[in-house]
Motif scaffolding. Structure first.
Motif, PDB file in Angstrom:
ATOM      1  N   LYS A  68       1.052   4.197  -2.929  1.00 34.06           N
ATOM      2  CA  LYS A  68       0.904   5.618  -2.624  1.00 34.06           C
ATOM      3  C   LYS A  68       2.108   6.409  -3.134  1.00 34.06           C
ATOM      4  N   GLU A 121       0.827  -1.204   0.000  1.00 32.26           N
ATOM      5  CA  GLU A 121       0.000   0.000   0.000  1.00 32.26           C
ATOM      6  C   GLU A 121       0.863   1.257   0.000  1.00 32.26           C
ATOM      7  N   ARG A 122       1.920   1.254   0.802  1.00 36.24           N
ATOM      8  CA  ARG A 122       2.843   2.395   0.844  1.00 36.24           C
ATOM      9  C   ARG A 122       3.484   2.599  -0.535  1.00 36.24           C
ATOM     10  N   ARG A 132       1.857   9.232  -6.051  1.00 33.26           N
ATOM     11  CA  ARG A 132       2.316  10.602  -5.770  1.00 33.26           C
ATOM     12  C   ARG A 132       3.357  11.040  -6.788  1.00 33.26           C
TER      13      ARG A 132
END
Length: 78
Positions: free
Chosen positions: A65, A61-62, A69
């Motif tokens: 993200k 998940e990180r 970004r």
């Protein structure tokens, strides 16, 4: 970008980590082509979007993200 590169290296995705590193060098050298080169890593089969890390869900998940970004920032700079 460094965090994205580190995550890729940590999870044995060296091909993609090396691509990110090369783009970072281009950016450091004020080569505006780095944005287009980064954006070309997305959008086709076998692209950076298709990378699935062999890692816990929180790490994946990180990574997603970080990837989103970086992509959004590249689009804004283009």
């Amino acid at each position: 970008m460094s965090a994205l590169q580190d995550t890729l290296h940590e999870h044995q995705a060296s091909f993609w980590a090396n691509n990110i590193q090369n783009i970072q060098v281009m950016a450091h050298n004020s080569d505006g082509a780095c944005i287009d080169r980064f954006l070309r890593l997305f959008g086709r089969m076998g692209s950076l979007n298709d990378v699935i890390l062999d890692a816990p869900d929180t790490t994946r998940e990180r990574f997603q993200k970080q990837l989103a970004r970086a992509y959004d920032l590249a689009l804004k700079l283009k």
